[in-house]
Design an enzyme around this catalytic site. Structure first.
Site, short mmCIF file in Angstrom:
data_model
loop_
_atom_site.label_atom_id
_atom_site.label_comp_id
_atom_site.label_asym_id
_atom_site.label_seq_id
_atom_site.Cartn_x
_atom_site.Cartn_y
_atom_site.Cartn_z
N LEU A 153 -86.54 -100.72 -115.20
CA LEU A 153 -85.58 -99.90 -115.72
C LEU A 153 -84.35 -98.71 -114.20
O LEU A 153 -85.06 -97.69 -114.19
CB LEU A 153 -86.04 -99.98 -116.90
N GLY A 154 -84.61 -99.56 -113.19
CA GLY A 154 -83.63 -99.04 -111.87
C GLY A 154 -82.66 -99.38 -112.11
O GLY A 154 -81.63 -99.39 -113.68
N ILE A 156 -80.10 -102.10 -111.43
CA ILE A 156 -79.75 -103.61 -112.33
C ILE A 156 -80.59 -102.98 -113.65
O ILE A 156 -79.54 -103.51 -114.97
CB ILE A 156 -80.61 -104.47 -111.24
N ARG A 176 -93.81 -97.13 -113.52
CA ARG A 176 -94.21 -96.62 -113.54
C ARG A 176 -93.93 -94.87 -113.64
O ARG A 176 -94.90 -94.03 -114.33
CB ARG A 176 -94.65 -96.46 -112.00
N ARG A 232 -88.18 -110.88 -108.51
CA ARG A 232 -88.87 -111.57 -107.40
C ARG A 232 -89.36 -112.20 -108.19
O ARG A 232 -90.02 -111.71 -109.90
CB ARG A 232 -89.02 -110.42 -106.83
N ASP A 256 -84.29 -117.16 -112.67
CA ASP A 256 -83.21 -117.12 -111.73
C ASP A 256 -83.99 -116.70 -110.04
O ASP A 256 -83.47 -117.16 -109.22
CB ASP A 256 -82.68 -115.90 -111.79
N GLU A 261 -89.00 -119.82 -103.04
CA GLU A 261 -87.46 -120.25 -102.69
C GLU A 261 -87.26 -120.77 -100.99
O GLU A 261 -87.80 -120.75 -100.16
CB GLU A 261 -86.87 -119.26 -103.44
N HIS A 279 -81.37 -118.78 -107.86
CA HIS A 279 -81.23 -117.62 -107.50
C HIS A 279 -79.60 -117.15 -107.35
O HIS A 279 -78.93 -116.69 -106.06
CB HIS A 279 -81.70 -117.07 -105.85
P1 NAP Z 1 -84.23 -100.41 -108.67
O1 NAP Z 1 -83.23 -99.07 -109.14
O2 NAP Z 1 -85.28 -99.76 -107.22
O3 NAP Z 1 -85.72 -100.85 -109.61
C1 NAP Z 1 -86.68 -100.93 -109.95
C2 NAP Z 1 -87.45 -100.50 -111.39
O4 NAP Z 1 -88.53 -101.23 -111.07
C3 NAP Z 1 -87.39 -98.65 -111.10
O5 NAP Z 1 -87.10 -97.95 -112.18
C4 NAP Z 1 -88.57 -98.40 -110.75
O6 NAP Z 1 -89.24 -97.83 -111.09
C5 NAP Z 1 -89.83 -100.42 -111.26
N1 NAP Z 1 -90.56 -100.12 -110.68
C6 NAP Z 1 -90.49 -100.55 -109.37
N2 NAP Z 1 -92.29 -100.95 -108.97
C7 NAP Z 1 -92.89 -100.53 -110.27
C8 NAP Z 1 -94.17 -101.35 -110.53
N3 NAP Z 1 -95.14 -101.71 -109.58
N4 NAP Z 1 -94.48 -101.10 -111.98
C9 NAP Z 1 -93.34 -100.51 -112.83
N5 NAP Z 1 -91.94 -101.16 -112.65
C10 NAP Z 1 -91.75 -100.69 -111.12
O7 NAP Z 1 -83.71 -101.74 -108.03
P2 NAP Z 1 -82.44 -102.55 -108.31
O8 NAP Z 1 -81.69 -102.01 -106.86
O9 NAP Z 1 -82.62 -102.13 -109.54
O10 NAP Z 1 -83.05 -103.70 -108.73
C11 NAP Z 1 -84.70 -104.08 -108.45
C12 NAP Z 1 -84.74 -104.99 -107.80
O11 NAP Z 1 -84.18 -106.89 -108.30
C13 NAP Z 1 -84.17 -106.01 -106.27
O12 NAP Z 1 -86.07 -105.02 -106.12
C14 NAP Z 1 -84.71 -107.45 -106.34
O13 NAP Z 1 -86.09 -107.79 -105.97
C15 NAP Z 1 -84.26 -108.04 -107.64
N6 NAP Z 1 -82.88 -108.14 -107.74
C16 NAP Z 1 -82.22 -109.46 -107.71
C17 NAP Z 1 -81.22 -109.95 -107.52
C18 NAP Z 1 -81.13 -111.94 -108.06
O14 NAP Z 1 -79.97 -111.94 -107.22
N7 NAP Z 1 -81.92 -112.45 -108.98
C19 NAP Z 1 -80.13 -109.26 -106.83
C20 NAP Z 1 -80.45 -107.89 -106.68
C21 NAP Z 1 -81.72 -107.71 -106.55
P3 NAP Z 1 -90.23 -96.52 -110.95
O15 NAP Z 1 -90.13 -96.30 -109.69
O16 NAP Z 1 -90.50 -95.63 -111.51
O17 NAP Z 1 -91.69 -97.69 -111.16
C1 8YV Z 2 -78.76 -111.85 -102.54
C2 8YV Z 2 -81.48 -110.65 -103.87
O1 8YV Z 2 -79.25 -113.42 -103.51
O2 8YV Z 2 -80.26 -107.93 -103.70
C3 8YV Z 2 -80.84 -109.06 -103.63
O3 8YV Z 2 -82.36 -107.92 -104.12
O4 8YV Z 2 -81.93 -110.82 -104.31
C4 8YV Z 2 -79.64 -111.46 -103.73
O5 8YV Z 2 -78.50 -110.27 -103.90
C5 8YV Z 2 -80.17 -112.66 -100.90
O6 8YV Z 2 -79.87 -110.62 -100.68
C6 8YV Z 2 -79.09 -112.86 -100.33
O7 8YV Z 2 -79.58 -113.09 -99.47
#
Ligand code: NAP
Ligand code: 8YV
Length: 313
Positions: A153-154, A156, A176, A232, A256, A261, A279
């Site tokens: 829960l960050g 997104i 964590r 991821r 997703d 990938e 994705h």
């Molecule tokens: P964020 O604000 O850093 O949130 C990540 C959350 O995960 C934090 O609250 C963190 O809290 C928790 N976390 C990290 N490591 C952990 C662990 N080992 N165990 C339990 N909790 C853990 O990041 P965000 O901006 O929300 O983005 C999250 C992820 O979404 C990105 O890193 C990326 O991989 C993915 N993403 C996917 C897409 C897509 O297209 N599907 C797009 C954008 C991003 P703690 O530090 O307290 O553990």
């Molecule tokens: C994109 C993502 O698919 O921001 C991320 O971590 O996984 C997605 O936004 C990717 O970054 C496109 O290059």
């Protein structure tokens, strides 16, 4: 703005952003070259190229050989494609694109939650195949009164929670560290899965999150439970998830993201109770444009004043 600065484009990402980089700087597209030519390019840029731009989820480790490299500007928030240990050792700063994609990814998570709970993809096929005349479509599950568990829960995850609240879902989460939020904190993913009707994974990539959603977490989610992954692919133990979906020990999944990938394990494609997306969490015109702006703004701030807008720490 100087057009004299050299920038390495490590790989192909957002065409519109690449065009803007091409028109603002002297760009060198590493991804268009074969291996020996890559080395030659890096040698020719040594001493007068300080910046590289890359997709965040993949990079080319050859760029770490450029000793004058000071900044890697990543397009995306999850920087699992960048070797942060190496960049730290080499004093290369890294930027990403946090925040601007939260709404887009959260919208897609809600789409997967709705689509899995109401079996939308199968319902569409059912209508097209003329099965309606043979009887009604099987019932889905209501969102109201259910618990949404958020693993990670960050930024997104919070945007997903805000969307789920008006759907009358209760929110629980596992990080964590607990956060000062009016949601139920769970010490472990098993605890979270046990109380969740839908478990959404938004964990970042990297070694620390490898296979965290495993057989024991899925067992706790149970036969009426649904798993959605917009974080991821490495966070999911695919064998365990495929077994759970096949045996009915969880109800459905919406994915997703995947480990390798653009490959998706064939076994998923044989199952009707999983929705497979390519994705596309951040893949809207508006979101990708905003990500591109942030890449360019970070590069320009660095070149003008050595400051950064969104540095990965
Ligand atoms: P964020 O604000 O850093 O949130 C990540 C959350 O995960 C934090 O609250 C963190 O809290 C928790 N976390 C990290 N490591 C952990 C662990 N080992 N165990 C339990 N909790 C853990 O990041 P965000 O901006 O929300 O983005 C999250 C992820 O979404 C990105 O890193 C990326 O991989 C993915 N993403 C996917 C897409 C897509 O297209 N599907 C797009 C954008 C991003 P703690 O530090 O307290 O553990
Ligand atoms: C994109 C993502 O698919 O921001 C991320 O971590 O996984 C997605 O936004 C990717 O970054 C496109 O290059």
């Amino acid at each position: 703005m100087s057009t004299q600065d050299h920038i390495i484009i490590v790989n192909q990402f957002h065409p519109e952003t690449l065009e803007r980089l091409d028109s603002n700087y002297q760009t060198h597209h590493l991804w268009k070259l074969r291996h020996p030519e890559k080395n030659q390019l890096l040698e020719s840029l040594e001493g007068h190229c300080r910046v590289a731009a890359t997709a965040s989820w993949m990079c080319d480790p050859i760029i770490y050989r450029l000793r004058s490299l000071e900044l890697i500007a990543a397009f995306g928030v999850g920087v699992d494609g960048v070797d942060l240990e190496t960049t730290q050792n080499l004093n290369i700063r890294v930027t990403n694109t946090p925040g601007v994609l939260d709404d887009g990814v959260a919208d897609l998570a809600m789409a997967l939650i709705l689509a899995t709970m109401r079996n939308i993809v199968a319902a569409n096929k059912f209508s097209r195949d003329g099965q309606w005349s043979e009887g009604p479509f099987p019932f889905g599950t209501s969102m109201a009164g259910k618990t949404l568990g958020i693993a990670g829960l960050g930024r997104i995850g919070s945007a997903i929670a805000l969307r789920a609240e008006p759907f009358k879902m209760s929110i629980a989460y596992h990080n964590r560290q607990p956060r000062r939020l009016p949601y139920t904190f769970c010490e472990s993913l098993e605890d979270l899965a046990r109380i969740s009707d839908v478990l959404v994974c938004v964990l970042p990539g990297g070694d620390e999150t490898d296979n965290l959603i495993n057989a024991s977490v899925l067992k706790e989610l149970g036969p009426s439970g649904i798993l959605v992954n917009v974080g991821r692919g490495n966070s999911i133990d695919d064998d365990a998830l495929i077994d759970s979906l096949r045996s009915g020990s969880i109800k459905a999944a919406g994915l997703d993201v995947y480990k390798n990938e653009p490959q998706i394990p064939d076994a998923y494609k044989t199952l009707d109770n999983v929705i497979l997306l390519p994705h596309i969490g951040s893949a809207t015109e508006e979101t990708r444009r905003a990500m591109g702006h942030l890449v360019l703004d970070n590069i320009e701030a660095f070149l003008q004043s050595g400051t950064l807008i969104s540095e990965v720490k």
